[in-house]
Design a protein around this motif. Sequence first.
Motif, short mmCIF file in Angstrom:
data_model
loop_
_atom_site.label_atom_id
_atom_site.label_comp_id
_atom_site.label_asym_id
_atom_site.label_seq_id
_atom_site.Cartn_x
_atom_site.Cartn_y
_atom_site.Cartn_z
N UNK A 139 0.84 -1.22 0.00
CA UNK A 139 0.00 0.00 0.00
C UNK A 139 0.86 1.25 0.00
N UNK B 93 3.95 1.40 -0.95
CA UNK B 93 4.80 1.50 -2.15
C UNK B 93 4.03 2.03 -3.34
N UNK B 94 2.74 1.73 -3.38
CA UNK B 94 1.95 2.26 -4.49
C UNK B 94 1.76 3.76 -4.25
N UNK B 95 2.67 4.47 -4.84
CA UNK B 95 2.67 5.91 -4.59
C UNK B 95 1.63 6.63 -5.45
N UNK B 96 1.62 7.92 -5.28
CA UNK B 96 0.69 8.76 -6.03
C UNK B 96 0.89 8.57 -7.53
N UNK B 97 -0.21 8.44 -8.20
CA UNK B 97 -0.12 8.29 -9.66
C UNK B 97 0.26 9.63 -10.29
N UNK B 98 1.00 9.54 -11.36
CA UNK B 98 1.42 10.77 -12.05
C UNK B 98 0.75 10.81 -13.42
N UNK C 24 0.94 12.72 -16.81
CA UNK C 24 1.76 13.66 -17.59
C UNK C 24 0.88 14.34 -18.65
N UNK D 161 -0.93 13.18 -8.89
CA UNK D 161 0.01 14.27 -9.19
C UNK D 161 -0.14 14.63 -10.67
N UNK E 152 1.27 16.31 -13.61
CA UNK E 152 2.58 16.81 -14.05
C UNK E 152 2.39 17.54 -15.39
N UNK F 30 5.35 8.80 -23.44
CA UNK F 30 4.47 8.39 -22.32
C UNK F 30 3.50 9.49 -21.88
N UNK G 188 0.12 11.37 -21.16
CA UNK G 188 -1.22 10.89 -20.80
C UNK G 188 -2.33 11.75 -21.39
N UNK H 144 -4.57 2.88 -17.91
CA UNK H 144 -3.31 3.60 -18.00
C UNK H 144 -2.25 3.03 -17.07
N UNK H 145 -2.74 2.53 -15.93
CA UNK H 145 -1.79 1.96 -14.98
C UNK H 145 -1.21 0.66 -15.53
N UNK H 146 -2.09 -0.07 -16.18
CA UNK H 146 -1.66 -1.41 -16.60
C UNK H 146 -1.23 -1.45 -18.06
#
Lengths: 217, 236
Positions: free
Chosen positions: B31, B33-38, B40, B88, B90, B111, B113, B210-212
């Motif tokens: 939990x 380690x799964x940091x804030x998603x970024x 872009x 986040x 960016x 990459x 988004x 997007x994550x996967x």
Amino acid sequence: MESWKSHVRAELFHRDCRQRDPFSGLFEKVSRLEEMLTLHMKLSSSDKGSSRCPDEGGILHLRVNELEFLNQQLKQKISDLTSNIYLKEAELQYCHSQVARYRTEAVVLAQGASSLKAGLEEYEYQLECQSKELTALRLEHSSLREELTAANLQNEQLLERWLEEKKEEAERINKYNATQERWQRLAGRLKKRHRVRSRTACAADKPTESKTEPPSS
Amino acid sequence: MANEFPVSREGTANSRHANLTSSLDLSTSLDHSVQTRIFKIIVIGDSNVGKTCLTFRFTGGAFPCKTEATIGVDFREKAVEIEGEKIKVQVWDTAGQERFRKSMVEHYYRNVHAVVFVYDVTKMASFQNLKTWIQECNGHGVSSSVPRVLVGNKCDLVEQIQVPSNTALKFADAHNMLLFETSAKDPKESQNVDSIFMCLACRLKAQKYLIYRDVEREDGRVRLKHQPDPKSNCPC
């Protein structure tokens, strides 16, 4: 070409002077004698009716008449000369006044000239100063231009460096984003797998626990 | 044997307890380690259309007094919370002038988004150049599933508007984009500016794929393989 012409001209002028001047008095005398002759002729023609042979009295009379004529001429001449003197005096006065005026003007002009000269000197000095200043400014300008060129070059180099830095930063951030994304994906998978396993384990544990539970008695 | 049972049972319980503890630890660590998603998001458009001001308005909440031409790219970030998840955003504020873009362009689109196309409502040329920007975007392998929005900036200069809203709307529709007309300068429009990025963030959050997504970096480009989640809970 011009020298021989001027030489001939000068020689002719000298010849005229040499040949005419000695006879100038002679011409005057001849003209006077002509005048006298004319007078005598007049008198003789007027006296023709009275006496045909001139005697001594007639000669004297002639002489008196001649003298009278000369006297009249002299009077006329005196009056002419007097009027001429007056005229000349007036002219002289006028010339004096003119001279005075011109003198004043000359003084004023001399003053103006001196002031202009002073101004000119000042301007010359200023011009010299300004030319020196201009030379210095030109030198400064050229050095500044060189500096500008160098600064522009430096600016270009800095821009290049900045762009390189930005490029590297962008690369770094892209890598970080990719790593982050991959890590999140893996973590998500792990979490999911862990969740499934823990559920399976829980499901497997529950019946075992009920079987292995010792009897209360 | 009778004695052994309780011992073995105790041992099993201990090991199970240990397993449970370790699994709990693992879960917690995962939990953490799964940091804030970024997310872009790149902002592109002609020079002097107000890209920097827009991004500054969103991230800094104010209109910058004085801005210079962006060299290369400026990075700005803002942490937002959408449906309880911290994200986040960016923002890549890109350079509009060609001489300041040069070799940077490929990095912009890597990459990415979401893409924000900006034009100046008081300059028709900036609107007409949008085609070039879209071509550039497509030329760098940005998938059509990557959300794109069209932003007409400097709406506060009402007297000088050259690009009618209808024209912009038609263009946006033709290119499957949302249209926002706003002003980074006008404080009343600040919410509108925020809504541009928030809307994109919501859409991106909704696109869980997007994550996967499978990132193939052999050719340095992103290929999206999964289809977006049809259930979108975007508030906008």
